[in-house]
Design an enzyme around this catalytic site. Structure first.
Site: not given
Lengths: 226, 244
Positions: B111, B131
């Protein structure tokens, strides 16, 4: 006094031809943008055409704006800036917003604001000797007519940053690889290819519109009697 | 914040995620915006490279710490939004930013990389949003920035599968812009920023980068208006500079 026909507008076989007509450089000066606006306002009627092609008279598409001219105009505020520039930018956006296919046919040099006009077309085809670039930053300036937006859109951030920051040109092959142009043809038969493409695409666009119409019809947005 | 170190190479700033070996991000507010901004201005930086210390870029958030915090701490949302602000700030910097990805670049690490303008990865890089393997999802702007960069379909594939992507696939998908052999990646990153900015004055770099950032932040017509304004500013400045 400049001749009034620095851009020509012609219609043939339901294809509109916008021809930059001040060879060899086909410059985009204040006069050019006045004529362009007139043609947009008065001459282009999409009821009469199914596709539009844009190209330059002679060997080149266009060398773009003369930066000395632009500097003089901005500094002396002959026209109201940045409003005047925004008007030019909107004139270019007119082509990207058209609901018929707009095809740029690029021979020779296509630099600065000329490339910004080309970026507003839906399809770009180049002659094998074409040269495309945004050289503004090499003069400590930047593209001002949509280049920093539409180039990112078309070739992605990485390639766009490279082109805009270095100001270096792409030849036809490089432009094809970068996705900046959609096809390359030998420059001798590019006009034929463009017109053929324009006709083919125009037909498909019409089919597409019909499908849209049928879809709307089935979903009840239009009644049988429309 | 003790996990960030900064260095200078001429006018390029190097920001290092310094928590080896995996360079885990221990808290959402991993970087001090004011401190970073002051550093960029003070040194008239023309570009920034973000990288990890050692073999990895960053293996992502420290799951145990994050998890515990979310469960026990109601103010976590505030902390997350400050973390998000850091990435948004990073994205809106008016000098080119580049993520140099080596080794693992997972989750929050990816990210961070996605908030840069450019991504270069070495041929030993491993990229993933893992995730969903833990019944979680990217929570740090990943589900927003990845689709914007590579489209919905490929983003769903990457985020839902949680699989590790190798450098060539990352290149083919458009997640990274260049793949280079491990030994060359450092130099290539520096050279690329140099190529873009070395011959340009800072105010030109700022104007161009700001306008390009607007492509992602504004609607088209507003961005075009801003572009025209920035252009005229540069014209006036150039005229002024040439006169004096």
């Amino acid at each position: 006094m400049k001749k009034l026909d620095s851009i020509l507008w012609e219609e043939a076989d339901r294809i509109g031809h916008l021809i930059l007509n001040d060879p060899p450089a086909n410059p985009m000066d204040v006069h050019f943008f006045e004529i362009l606006q007139q043609i947009i306002d008065v001459k282009i009627d999409i009821d009469n055409i199914d596709a539009l092609v844009i190209y330059g008279q002679g060997r080149h598409f266009s060398a773009g704006a003369d930066l000395e001219d632009v500097t003089r105009d901005v500094v002396t505020d002959t026209l109201k800036y940045p409003d005047a520039l925004c008007r030019n930018s909107r004139a270019f956006s007119f082509f990207s917003d058209m609901t018929i296919p707009v095809i740029a046919l690029i021979n020779g040099v296509c630099l600065g604001s000329a490339l910004e006009l080309v970026l507003c077309c839906h399809i770009r085809i180049a002659g094998n000797t074409a040269l495309l670039g945004l050289p503004e930053s090499t003069f400590d300036l930047m593209p001002g007519c949509g280049g920093t937006q539409r180039l990112v859109d078309i070739v992605g951030l990485s390639k766009a940053m490279e082109m805009i920051f270095t100001g270096s040109n792409l030849n036809a092959k490089e432009a094809l690889e970068a996705g900046l142009v959609d096809a390359v043809f030998p420059k001798t038969n590019i006009t034929t290819e463009a017109t053929r493409l324009a006709k083919g695409i125009a037909e498909n666009y019409q089919k597409h519109d019909k499908r849209q119409y049928i879809k709307k019809y089935l979903s009840g947005q239009v009644t049988k009697y429309e | 914040m003790q996990y960030i170190t900064k260095k200078l190479i001429e006018t390029t700033g190097i920001i290092e995620i310094n928590n080896p070996p995996r360079n885990l991000i221990d808290e959402p507010e991993f970087l001090d915006i004011d401190d970073l901004n002051g550093w960029i201005i003070k040194n008239s930086l023309k570009g920034v490279i973000i990288r990890g210390v050692g073999r990895n870029f960053s293996a992502g958030a420290n799951k145990e710490k994050f998890y515990e915090k979310v469960i026990t701490n109601k103010t976590m949302e505030g902390e997350f939004s400050r973390g998000r602000k850091i990435l948004n700030f990073f994205e809106s910097l008016t000098i080119p930013t580049l993520a140099l990805i080596q080794g693992a670049c997972f989750g929050a690490g990816l990210e961070i990389a996605l908030s840069c303008h450019l991504r270069i990865c070495s041929d030993n890089a491993l990229i993933a949003f893992p995730e969903s393997n833990y019944d979680l999802m990217p929570g740090f702007t990943g589900t927003y920035r990845l689709p914007r960069l590579i489209g919905k379909g490929k983003s769903l594939e990457i985020i839902l599968s949680g699989e590790i992507i190798d450098p060539l696939k990352a290149l083919a998908y458009g997640i990274v812009d260049y793949v280079k052999p491990k030994k060359e990646a450092d130099d290539f990153a520096l050279e690329l920023l140099k190529k873009l900015t070395a011959n340009r004055p800072l105010h030109v770099i700022n104007a161009i980068t700001k306008s390009i950032n607007n492509y992602f932040l504004l609607d088209r017509d507003s961005a075009l208006k801003e572009e025209a304004k920035l252009f005229c500013q540069l014209v006036r400045q150039k005229y002024h500079d040439e006169k004096t």
